[in-house]
Design an enzyme around this catalytic site. Structure first.
Site, PDB file in Angstrom:
ATOM      1  CE  LYS A 262      -2.877   2.675   3.217  1.00  7.24           C
ATOM      2  NZ  LYS A 262      -3.462   2.728   4.587  1.00  7.24           N
ATOM      3  CG  ASP A 267      -5.250   8.395   4.607  1.00  3.53           C
ATOM      4  OD1 ASP A 267      -6.144   8.979   3.965  1.00  3.53           O
ATOM      5  OD2 ASP A 267      -5.460   7.476   5.412  1.00  3.53           O
ATOM      6  CE  LYS A 274      -5.988   9.312   7.946  1.00  2.00           C
ATOM      7  NZ  LYS A 274      -6.482   8.153   8.718  1.00  2.00           N
ATOM      8  CG  ASP A 285      -1.668   5.417   5.181  1.00  2.00           C
ATOM      9  OD1 ASP A 285      -1.462   4.397   5.860  1.00  2.00           O
ATOM     10  OD2 ASP A 285      -2.789   5.731   4.741  1.00  2.00           O
ATOM     11  CD  GLU A 346      -6.572   5.466   2.813  1.00  2.00           C
ATOM     12  OE1 GLU A 346      -5.432   5.097   3.156  1.00  2.00           O
ATOM     13  OE2 GLU A 346      -7.449   5.760   3.637  1.00  2.00           O
ATOM     14  NE  ARG A 348     -10.410  -0.985   4.522  1.00  2.00           N
ATOM     15  CZ  ARG A 348     -10.886  -1.088   5.763  1.00  2.00           C
ATOM     16  NH1 ARG A 348     -12.060  -1.662   5.982  1.00  2.00           N
ATOM     17  NH2 ARG A 348     -10.204  -0.626   6.774  1.00  2.00           N
TER      18      ARG A 348
END
Length: 514
Positions: A262, A267, A274, A285, A346, A348
């Site tokens: 990933k 993010d 967030k 991330d 996001e 996944r």
């Protein structure tokens, strides 16, 4: 930092580290040093609570009778319990002690220990590895370091009788150390510097090591039907990328192992934004992609006799007028549809298409993905273990054993059809989040829907271990590079073959939906 190996002896200057076994038993080098300093080491041990237990440290500054700036006695514990990890900690502790001074040289004495399971040469190589890993610094953007804060240590020398064997043992470990450093550097970079296109350019530099690298842009991914991945990045001005790396050092007829990472370079959470507090940490991330890229680099640099492909999905998850909205439905490369309930789930969505691409294109014998996927895994396991989810017991054991060997611990988590109930959608094939309960498990169940029948698969949720807020035995505060050593060890143990012809770089073919 330079690593060297030399015959045992008393250095003329710098810092010298020696081992002491539990019960205050001096190793041969420690006895020789004690004699050279007129018994000062023995007296210091007698006057302190130092007994040689593992990780205990005793320092003596400017000892009389020698030219050394500092001598360091480090506890090795019981001789019959000494392993590679113990000597990595030994080397790391020596490094930390040496960095307190102004010297440029650290010498680490490694003796033949009768009850040790490994040779002195092997232990010397691992002591050097520990020192290098612990000595990592990311000073790229520091412009006003005070003189006393600047590192002065330049050379680490392991003193061992069989220098030839020690150098041979160090060679593959040096590639591993470089790989961990490479991953840590990527993870540490700020997101305004390491955006998806910049990351892809860095991945392309692996070509000089013999890795075949292909970069797919948004147009290419759209043709392949990667609506799941593309939806995540559509709110950013930075173009999403899919990077495909191949190291084919094994039998040309053998199917590869696929590693999928990933790579969310920042993010924000997207429209499901967030909280501001701590959002700066979301530059990390992309740790799964960093580890995947570093792994391929490591395997190439040590000329691994294995076939391994790495696929990383690189995106930015940003809010804007073009961003994906809660309630949107996207179609993945597999043809399955996903209702996006939370745009902050996001990772996944990125992995769904990257996993499918890896399987469709390479027909791998096993697939391992790495992702800083859920906060739920941190609540469940803290920061000492990464979460392991898998459909295959043998693959799980390979990963768990490799992690135990190198000090990157995994804890296998449950999976099952009952968890799938949480991600059923009223309007699509699935939704991207379930409830609060078992959040890391429902995320893994989501990924499992993109694993083709018969494929051995493991998902490593590294959210709690990719960045450390305190120094660890062989990692300073910051990016840990967790996963590089684990996967390198697993591949070396279970997937490497006898020497094979040097790989020829070829671009992978492209396949559409299945």
């Amino acid at each position: 930092m330079k690593v060297a190996f030399a015959q045992p002896g008393l250095p003329k200057s710098g810092c010298l580290a020696v081992g002491v076994l539990e019960g205050s038993v001096l190793t041969p080098s420690a006895r020789d040093l004690d004699a050279a300093v007129g018994g000062a080491l023995g007296r210091a041990i007698a006057a302190s609570r130092f007994t040689g237990k593992a990780d205990q440290v005793l320092e003596i500054l400017a000892p009389a009778g020698v030219g050394l700036d500092r001598i360091v006695a480090i506890g090795l514990g019981k001789a019959d319990a000494i392993d590679a990890r113990r000597f990595e900690s030994f080397g790391a502790a020596a490094l930390v002690a040496a960095e307190k001074g102004k010297g440029a040289d650290l010498a680490i004495a490694v003796d033949v220990l009768a009850d040790a399971k490994l040779s002195a040469a092997t232990l010397a190589a691992h002591a050097a590895l520990g020192a290098v890993l612990r000595g990592y610094r990311f000073d790229t953007y520091r412009t006003k370091l005070k003189p006393e804060d600047k590192p002065t240590l330049k050379t680490v020398t392991a003193l061992v009788a069989d220098t030839v064997a020690a150098k041979a043992a160090w060679e593959p470990l040096a590639a591993v150390a470089e790989g961990v450093t490479f991953a840590r550097n990527l993870i540490s970079e700020p997101s305004n510097v390491l955006h998806p296109e910049a990351f892809a350019k860095i991945a392309k530099t692996l070509e000089k090591d013999g890795v075949s690298v292909e970069v797919l842009g948004e147009k290419e991914m759209a043709k392949l039907g990667m609506g799941s991945l593309l939806g995540v990045g559509q709110g950013s001005e930075r173009e999403s990328q899919l990077v495909v790396m191949r190291w084919m050092g094994g039998d040309p007829e053998d199917a590869p192992v696929a590693v999928v990472g990933k790579g969310v370079c920042f993010d924000s959470g997207g429209i499901s934004i967030k909280p501001a507090a701590g959002m700066e940490e979301m530059k990390t991330d992309m740790s799964g992609a960093a580890v995947t890229t570093a792994l391929l680099r490591t395997l190439a640099r040590r000329k691994a006799c294995a076939n391994v492909v790495g696929v990383i999905g690189l995106v930015e998850n940003m809010p804007s007028g073009t961003a994906q909205r809660p309630g949107d439905v996207v179609t993945s490369m597999s043809g399955q549809t996903i209702e996006v309930i939370n745009t902050d789930a996001e990772g996944r969505l990125v992995l769904a298409d990257a996993l499918w691409y890896a399987q469709e294109t390479f027909k791998p014998k096993a697939v391992v993905d790495l992702a800083t996927l859920t906060g739920a895994i941190v609540i469940a396991l803290g920061t000492d273990n990464a979460g392991l989810f898998s459909n295959d017991d043998a693959l799980s054991k390979m990963l768990t054993d490799a992690g135990a060997d190198v000090g990157e611990a995994l804890w296998r988590m449950p999976m099952g059809e009952s968890y799938d109930e949480q991600i059923k959608s009223d309007i699509a094939d699935m939704k991207n989040v379930g409830g609060r309960e078992g959040g890391s498990i429902t995320a893994a169940q989501f990924l499992k829907r993109f694993i083709q029948p018969g494929v051995a698969w493991a998902h490593l949720d590294i959210a709690g271990v990719s960045w450390t807020k305190k120094a660890l035995a062989t990692a300073p505060k910051g990016a840990s590079g967790f996963g590089v050593r684990l996967l390198e060890r697993m591949i070396a143990t279970h997937y490497e073959t006898a020497a094979a012809p040097a790989p020829k770089a070829k671009k992978p073919g492209k396949k559409g939906k299945k």
